[in-house]
Design a protein around this motif. Structure first.
Motif, PDB file in Angstrom:
ATOM      1  N   ALA A  54       0.730  -1.035   0.016  1.00 48.39           N
ATOM      2  CA  ALA A  54       0.091   0.063   0.070  1.00 48.39           C
ATOM      3  C   ALA A  54       0.824   1.164   0.035  1.00 48.39           C
ATOM      4  O   ALA A  54       1.960   1.467   0.786  1.00 48.39           O
ATOM      5  N   GLY A  55       0.751   2.070  -1.070  1.00 54.32           N
ATOM      6  CA  GLY A  55       1.401   3.475  -1.125  1.00 54.32           C
ATOM      7  C   GLY A  55       2.604   3.149  -1.781  1.00 54.32           C
ATOM      8  O   GLY A  55       3.404   4.291  -1.820  1.00 54.32           O
ATOM      9  N   SER A  56       2.976   2.014  -2.250  1.00 56.08           N
ATOM     10  CA  SER A  56       4.351   1.837  -2.804  1.00 56.08           C
ATOM     11  C   SER A  56       4.016   2.327  -4.318  1.00 56.08           C
ATOM     12  O   SER A  56       3.004   2.465  -4.798  1.00 56.08           O
ATOM     13  N   LYS A  57       5.256   2.633  -5.022  1.00 57.93           N
ATOM     14  CA  LYS A  57       5.240   2.826  -6.228  1.00 57.93           C
ATOM     15  C   LYS A  57       4.673   1.877  -7.396  1.00 57.93           C
ATOM     16  O   LYS A  57       4.677   0.638  -7.031  1.00 57.93           O
ATOM     17  N   PRO A  58       4.004   2.047  -8.376  1.00 59.47           N
ATOM     18  CA  PRO A  58       3.323   1.146  -9.213  1.00 59.47           C
ATOM     19  C   PRO A  58       4.362   0.138  -9.908  1.00 59.47           C
ATOM     20  O   PRO A  58       5.308   0.761  -9.893  1.00 59.47           O
ATOM     21  N   GLY A  59       4.084  -1.143 -10.051  1.00 59.47           N
ATOM     22  CA  GLY A  59       4.971  -1.891 -10.619  1.00 59.47           C
ATOM     23  C   GLY A  59       4.683  -1.868 -12.130  1.00 59.47           C
ATOM     24  O   GLY A  59       4.303  -0.839 -12.827  1.00 59.47           O
ATOM     25  N   VAL A  60       5.648  -2.927 -12.736  1.00 63.70           N
ATOM     26  CA  VAL A  60       5.791  -2.804 -14.176  1.00 63.70           C
ATOM     27  C   VAL A  60       4.578  -3.570 -15.094  1.00 63.70           C
ATOM     28  O   VAL A  60       4.186  -4.573 -14.351  1.00 63.70           O
ATOM     29  N   ALA A  61       4.324  -2.860 -15.971  1.00 64.95           N
ATOM     30  CA  ALA A  61       3.355  -3.719 -16.887  1.00 64.95           C
ATOM     31  C   ALA A  61       3.966  -4.860 -17.628  1.00 64.95           C
ATOM     32  O   ALA A  61       5.165  -4.731 -18.010  1.00 64.95           O
ATOM     33  N   LEU A  62       2.929  -5.868 -17.688  1.00 65.80           N
ATOM     34  CA  LEU A  62       3.644  -6.999 -18.309  1.00 65.80           C
ATOM     35  C   LEU A  62       4.269  -6.661 -19.734  1.00 65.80           C
ATOM     36  O   LEU A  62       5.256  -7.457 -20.165  1.00 65.80           O
ATOM     37  N   ARG A  63       3.496  -5.944 -20.616  1.00 63.25           N
ATOM     38  CA  ARG A  63       4.018  -5.405 -21.744  1.00 63.25           C
ATOM     39  C   ARG A  63       5.418  -5.026 -21.815  1.00 63.25           C
ATOM     40  O   ARG A  63       6.122  -5.004 -22.665  1.00 63.25           O
ATOM     41  N   ASP A  64       5.803  -4.107 -20.753  1.00 60.77           N
ATOM     42  CA  ASP A  64       6.997  -3.643 -20.513  1.00 60.77           C
ATOM     43  C   ASP A  64       7.988  -4.325 -20.123  1.00 60.77           C
ATOM     44  O   ASP A  64       9.147  -3.947 -19.914  1.00 60.77           O
ATOM     45  N   ALA A  65       7.762  -5.545 -19.475  1.00 60.97           N
ATOM     46  CA  ALA A  65       8.533  -6.674 -18.774  1.00 60.97           C
ATOM     47  C   ALA A  65       9.578  -7.215 -19.524  1.00 60.97           C
ATOM     48  O   ALA A  65       9.234  -7.404 -20.704  1.00 60.97           O
ATOM     49  N   VAL A  66      10.696  -7.379 -19.131  1.00 57.22           N
ATOM     50  CA  VAL A  66      11.689  -8.303 -19.747  1.00 57.22           C
ATOM     51  C   VAL A  66      11.474  -9.758 -19.144  1.00 57.22           C
ATOM     52  O   VAL A  66      11.857 -10.257 -18.089  1.00 57.22           O
ATOM     53  N   VAL A  67      10.887 -10.551 -20.131  1.00 56.07           N
ATOM     54  CA  VAL A  67      10.491 -11.848 -19.573  1.00 56.07           C
ATOM     55  C   VAL A  67      11.760 -12.914 -19.604  1.00 56.07           C
ATOM     56  O   VAL A  67      12.556 -12.912 -20.526  1.00 56.07           O
ATOM     57  N   LEU A  68      11.735 -13.959 -18.631  1.00 55.79           N
ATOM     58  CA  LEU A  68      12.657 -14.927 -18.697  1.00 55.79           C
ATOM     59  C   LEU A  68      12.607 -16.038 -19.879  1.00 55.79           C
ATOM     60  O   LEU A  68      11.558 -16.397 -20.176  1.00 55.79           O
ATOM     61  N   GLU A  69      13.789 -16.245 -20.472  1.00 58.34           N
ATOM     62  CA  GLU A  69      13.665 -17.373 -21.309  1.00 58.34           C
ATOM     63  C   GLU A  69      13.519 -18.567 -20.604  1.00 58.34           C
ATOM     64  O   GLU A  69      12.748 -19.458 -21.404  1.00 58.34           O
ATOM     65  N   ASP A  70      14.029 -18.890 -19.545  1.00 60.20           N
ATOM     66  CA  ASP A  70      14.072 -20.178 -18.704  1.00 60.20           C
ATOM     67  C   ASP A  70      13.438 -20.038 -17.243  1.00 60.20           C
ATOM     68  O   ASP A  70      14.290 -19.831 -16.296  1.00 60.20           O
ATOM     69  N   PRO A  71      12.121 -19.666 -16.991  1.00 61.06           N
ATOM     70  CA  PRO A  71      11.752 -19.379 -15.521  1.00 61.06           C
ATOM     71  C   PRO A  71      12.289 -20.252 -14.543  1.00 61.06           C
ATOM     72  O   PRO A  71      12.378 -19.832 -13.439  1.00 61.06           O
ATOM     73  N   LEU A 374       1.733 -10.519 -10.541  1.00 57.31           N
ATOM     74  CA  LEU A 374       2.008 -11.953 -10.341  1.00 57.31           C
ATOM     75  C   LEU A 374       2.865 -12.450 -11.212  1.00 57.31           C
ATOM     76  O   LEU A 374       3.902 -12.882 -11.105  1.00 57.31           O
ATOM     77  N   SER A 375       2.326 -12.227 -12.488  1.00 57.81           N
ATOM     78  CA  SER A 375       2.849 -12.761 -13.618  1.00 57.81           C
ATOM     79  C   SER A 375       4.464 -12.093 -13.898  1.00 57.81           C
ATOM     80  O   SER A 375       5.398 -12.797 -14.062  1.00 57.81           O
ATOM     81  N   VAL A 376       4.415 -10.847 -13.829  1.00 61.30           N
ATOM     82  CA  VAL A 376       5.620 -10.008 -13.886  1.00 61.30           C
ATOM     83  C   VAL A 376       6.664 -10.532 -12.548  1.00 61.30           C
ATOM     84  O   VAL A 376       8.056 -10.709 -13.136  1.00 61.30           O
ATOM     85  N   ALA A 377       6.136 -10.857 -11.690  1.00 56.79           N
ATOM     86  CA  ALA A 377       7.079 -11.217 -10.428  1.00 56.79           C
ATOM     87  C   ALA A 377       7.638 -12.635 -10.618  1.00 56.79           C
ATOM     88  O   ALA A 377       8.725 -12.988 -10.489  1.00 56.79           O
ATOM     89  N   ILE A 378       6.919 -13.654 -11.644  1.00 56.15           N
ATOM     90  CA  ILE A 378       7.294 -14.845 -11.596  1.00 56.15           C
ATOM     91  C   ILE A 378       7.988 -14.897 -12.803  1.00 56.15           C
ATOM     92  O   ILE A 378       9.030 -15.723 -12.768  1.00 56.15           O
ATOM     93  N   TYR A 379       7.528 -14.276 -13.853  1.00 55.68           N
ATOM     94  CA  TYR A 379       8.151 -14.531 -15.353  1.00 55.68           C
ATOM     95  C   TYR A 379       9.202 -13.483 -15.705  1.00 55.68           C
ATOM     96  O   TYR A 379       9.741 -13.684 -16.580  1.00 55.68           O
ATOM     97  N   ALA A 380       9.134 -12.272 -15.027  1.00 56.16           N
ATOM     98  CA  ALA A 380      10.165 -11.186 -15.347  1.00 56.16           C
ATOM     99  C   ALA A 380      10.430 -10.425 -14.208  1.00 56.16           C
ATOM    100  O   ALA A 380      10.314  -9.331 -14.053  1.00 56.16           O
ATOM    101  N   PRO A 381      11.023 -11.333 -13.209  1.00 59.59           N
ATOM    102  CA  PRO A 381      11.184 -10.715 -11.863  1.00 59.59           C
ATOM    103  C   PRO A 381      12.332  -9.602 -11.729  1.00 59.59           C
ATOM    104  O   PRO A 381      12.242  -8.605 -11.023  1.00 59.59           O
ATOM    105  N   ALA A 382      13.287  -9.642 -12.761  1.00 57.59           N
ATOM    106  CA  ALA A 382      14.350  -8.366 -12.878  1.00 57.59           C
ATOM    107  C   ALA A 382      13.210  -7.121 -13.344  1.00 57.59           C
ATOM    108  O   ALA A 382      14.017  -6.058 -13.063  1.00 57.59           O
TER     109      ALA A 382
END
Length: 390
Positions: A54-71, A374-382
């Motif tokens: 709560a009150g934290s900065k917005p996260g990254v949109a999936l479309r802007d995320a760098v997805v892992l090649e091998d999660p 959650l998808s960004v945190a899982i598949y594009a955590p960086a």
């Protein structure tokens, strides 16, 4: 261990809920028992589900995320942060139709003639957010501890000791309608409101991907805005469909899908539970393109964690509430508290993904945003703005 815990008021309320579950008609017992189990963990911990995000900065949109090649190869934990944490009330609200007469989830017929002072409360913060998204937030007069979004944060609390309802606090607010479910107690406090002549609408207490729309409509119907309920449910469904399609485009193929499990922890009370089918987490994991390993083991609902079950599940990713992870002093503390986790792929790679408590299992109008975070945190955590150092 649980038997030896002193029975605080909140715990007594949970025990009462369990007794109601036994006496309830068969079609309702499963839901009530699940609610009692969740409430038991929260009550014993004496905790708030207000999210750390709560009150934290917005996260990254999936479309802007760098997805892992091998999660499966990624090492390190991450935190899911909503890309769009703000409320998005419907524009051009339809005309309200009052009085509104509805039959609630318990089969009670309720007539609501006045919505000028709304109290929407439940264990998950779902009903209050729904009221705000319907455009009626200005009429809300109080909140439960789980409703942590900024627009409601300044309103008086009607819960104490975590999730125990205070009849006195509710009556002081003079609500003209109360919308709740069976997840909060003591139930006597809820019934007292009905006996005081306040219209009380009990909505479905189950939370999952399957009933997001129906729950929105139940709230809207009770407030005399059924057309807006249809609009908000449709908007939410469209957003969920869009994000699940996007997630499907980045998840590994069958055989390489991440094996996921949801772990509920309150370290200060020594409470560790795995959530399985019937808890809502199974539908969440499926929407995230993962394999629900709790379902594979045949587990139902919520069960105390055992070393054998965790090792046998072999999760690649462990999902948690942020406060739960904090309660064990982070990933290092979790590996110390649950040593069997080190013998799983998730433990070996420290793949713990946490999310604010009041978001992750709310299954309300912001469900699509929860899935995206959650998808960004899982598949594009960086890419996450709140990535946790490994």
């Amino acid at each position: 261990m649980l038997k030896n815990q002193p029975q605080r008021p909140a715990v007594r309320a949970v025990n009462a809920a369990a007794r109601r579950a036994t006496a309830a008609p068969a079609r309702r017992r499963g839901t009530l028992r699940w609610v009692a189990a969740v409430a038991l963990c929260l009550a014993l911990a004496g905790c708030s589900t207000a999210g750390a995000g709560a009150g934290s900065k917005p996260g990254v949109a999936l479309r802007d995320a760098v997805v892992l090649e091998d999660p499966q190869a990624y090492v390190g934990p991450s935190t899911a942060v909503l890309n769009s944490p703000d409320l998005d009330p419907l524009d051009s609200p339809q005309e309200q139709v009052l009085p509104a007469t509805v039959t609630d989830s318990q089969g009670t017929t309720v007539t609501v003639a006045d919505t000028s002072r709304i109290l929407a409360i439940d264990l998950y913060g779902t009903t209050a957010r729904t009221v705000f998204e319907l455009g009626l937030g200005a009429n809300v007069v109080g909140r439960d501890v789980s409703s942590g979004f900024p627009e409601i944060a300044g309103l008086p609390l009607v819960t104490q000791n975590g999730h125990e309802l205070s009849a006195e606090a509710i009556l002081e607010l003079a609500p003209t309608v109360i919308i709740t479910d069976s997840s909060l107690g003591p139930w006597n406090a809820v019934l007292q409101m009905r006996e005081a002549g306040i219209p009380l609408v009990v909505v479905d207490s189950h939370r999952s991907m399957d009933n997001v729309g129906p729950l929105i409509k139940q709230v809207a119907d009770a407030l005399g805005v059924p057309a807006d309920g249809d609009r908000l449910a449709a908007r939410t469904a469209d957003a969920i469909s869009a994000i699940t399609a996007a997630i499907a485009g980045i998840t590994p193929p069958d055989g390489r899908k991440l094996r996921m499990v949801f772990l509920y922890a309150r370290g200060q009370s020594g409470i560790y539970y795995l959530f399985g089918p019937g808890s809502g987490t199974d539908s969440l994991i499926t929407a995230l393109g993962g394999v629900d390993v709790a379902a594979e083991t045949g587990m139902q609902g919520m069960q105390p964690l055992t070393d054998e079950a965790l090792v046998a599940a072999r999760p690649d990713v462990v999902l948690m509430m942020t406060k739960g992870l904090e309660s064990v002093d982070g990933v290092d503390g979790l590996l110390t508290s649950v040593p069997s986790l080190a013998h799983t792929p998730a433990g070996e790679k420290r793949r713990i993904v946490d999310m604010a408590d009041n978001d992750v299992l709310s299954f309300g109008p912001n469900t699509a945003s929860v899935l995206e975070a959650l998808s960004v945190a899982i598949y594009a955590p960086a890419s996450t703005s709140a990535a946790v150092a490994g």
